[in-house]
Design a protein around this motif. Structure first.
Motif, short mmCIF file in Angstrom:
data_model
loop_
_atom_site.label_atom_id
_atom_site.label_comp_id
_atom_site.label_asym_id
_atom_site.label_seq_id
_atom_site.Cartn_x
_atom_site.Cartn_y
_atom_site.Cartn_z
N GLN A 100 0.82 -1.20 0.00
CA GLN A 100 0.00 0.00 0.00
C GLN A 100 0.86 1.26 0.00
O GLN A 100 0.53 2.25 -0.65
N GLU A 101 1.98 1.23 0.71
CA GLU A 101 2.89 2.38 0.70
C GLU A 101 3.50 2.57 -0.68
O GLU A 101 3.70 3.70 -1.14
N GLY A 102 3.81 1.45 -1.35
CA GLY A 102 4.33 1.54 -2.71
C GLY A 102 3.32 2.14 -3.67
O GLY A 102 3.68 2.89 -4.58
N TRP A 103 2.05 1.83 -3.46
CA TRP A 103 0.99 2.41 -4.29
C TRP A 103 0.93 3.92 -4.12
O TRP A 103 0.81 4.66 -5.10
N LEU A 104 1.05 4.40 -2.89
CA LEU A 104 1.02 5.84 -2.65
C LEU A 104 2.21 6.53 -3.30
O LEU A 104 2.08 7.63 -3.85
N ARG A 105 3.38 5.89 -3.26
CA ARG A 105 4.55 6.46 -3.94
C ARG A 105 4.33 6.48 -5.44
O ARG A 105 4.70 7.45 -6.13
N TYR A 106 3.74 5.43 -5.98
CA TYR A 106 3.48 5.36 -7.41
C TYR A 106 2.56 6.50 -7.85
O TYR A 106 2.81 7.16 -8.86
N VAL A 107 1.51 6.74 -7.09
CA VAL A 107 0.57 7.82 -7.41
C VAL A 107 1.27 9.17 -7.38
O VAL A 107 1.07 10.02 -8.25
N GLU A 108 2.12 9.36 -6.36
CA GLU A 108 2.84 10.63 -6.24
C GLU A 108 3.78 10.85 -7.42
O GLU A 108 3.89 11.95 -7.96
N GLU A 109 4.47 9.78 -7.83
CA GLU A 109 5.41 9.89 -8.95
C GLU A 109 4.69 10.15 -10.27
O GLU A 109 5.18 10.88 -11.13
N MET A 110 3.50 9.54 -10.42
CA MET A 110 2.75 9.73 -11.66
C MET A 110 2.12 11.11 -11.74
O MET A 110 1.77 11.59 -12.81
N GLY A 111 2.01 11.76 -10.56
CA GLY A 111 1.46 13.10 -10.53
C GLY A 111 -0.02 13.14 -10.79
O GLY A 111 -0.56 14.13 -11.25
#
Length: 250
Positions: free
Chosen positions: A239-250
């Motif tokens: 779940q933490e990786g998902w949040l980082r993914y969303v942040e990186e994708m903008g």
């Protein structure tokens, strides 16, 4: 001999004016929603569950007994319409597409058809929870196919990816006019291949912060087959990786 005296028959609900019937029905529904079997603190929920053989079906929860539904077809239609218009939450059970030889797109299409017959749910429901089946490795699918003497599936065809990639899935969710929250629940074994973040990007682009992903992993305790029990724990790294993914994708 004098004939027996008969008391006048009570008027039937169906003979009352429609507005008066609705007042009576709503009073009964309010009583059912406050019944101990239907805790007032929980939203009125409709769950969509599959059957291994036969059609999917709708189930209401968090509501007490409502005998008026059983009187006759006319009252059943009128009362159920008022009840379904109050549904706040929709739950797609984990049984949708739970079998490895099922086509998840076909299963979900059947679930869609049930909700389409209840337009008030799509217009007024505020939240949806989608419980996806456990995501098996391609190796599991290959072995299962050989046991069932079925063609080996394409490696890209694994759960829950087909439905997430389906345009009908996203477009169907967009038919809900009042959605405030969309929750997707998943369960994996630790040695399973977890879903890829990009498979959820299409949903995120539609719902943004209204989309919540919950990943749990299943741990089996016990050495004897009859004593083994699963325990589900939050898989925070995913779940933490998902949040980082969303942040990186903008």
């Amino acid at each position: 001999m004098a004939s027996p005296i008969r008391s006048p028959s009570a008027p039937s609900l169906t003979t009352l004016p429609g507005e008066l019937r609705n007042v009576i029905f709503n009073l009964c529904i309010n009583h059912a929603l406050s019944h101990p079997k239907g805790p007032a603190s929980l939203p009125l929920t409709v769950s969509i569950s599959p059957r291994r053989r036969g059609p999917e079906h709708l189930t209401l929860s968090n509501i007490g007994p409502l005998p008026l539904l059983l009187v006759n077809k006319q009252l059943f239609a009128e009362v159920s319409s008022l009840v379904y218009a109050r549904v706040e939450h929709v739950s797609f059970g984990p049984g949708i597409s739970q079998f490895l030889d099922d086509d998840p797109v076909e299963r979900w299409a059947a679930a869609y058809s049930l909700l389409e017959s209840r337009p008030d749910i799509q217009r007024l429901a505020k939240s949806i929870t989608i419980s996806l089946p456990r995501t098996p490795k391609f190796e599991h699918l290959r072995i299962y196919a050989s046991l069932r003497k079925r063609p080996v599936p394409d490696p890209a065809y694994s759960f829950p990816l087909p439905i997430l990639r389906s345009e009908s899935f996203s477009s169907f969710l967009q038919r809900f006019e009042s959605l405030e929250n969309v929750t997707v629940k998943m369960v994996n074994l630790l040695d399973d291949e977890p879903p890829k973040y990009e498979d959820f990007w299409g949903l995120w682009r539609i719902f943004g912060n209204r989309l919540r992903l919950e990943m749990k992993y299943e741990v089996i305790y016990g050495t004897w087959e009859w004593a083994r029990r699963p325990i589900f724990q939050d898989w925070n790294p995913w779940q933490e990786g998902w949040l980082r993914y969303v942040e990186e994708m903008g």
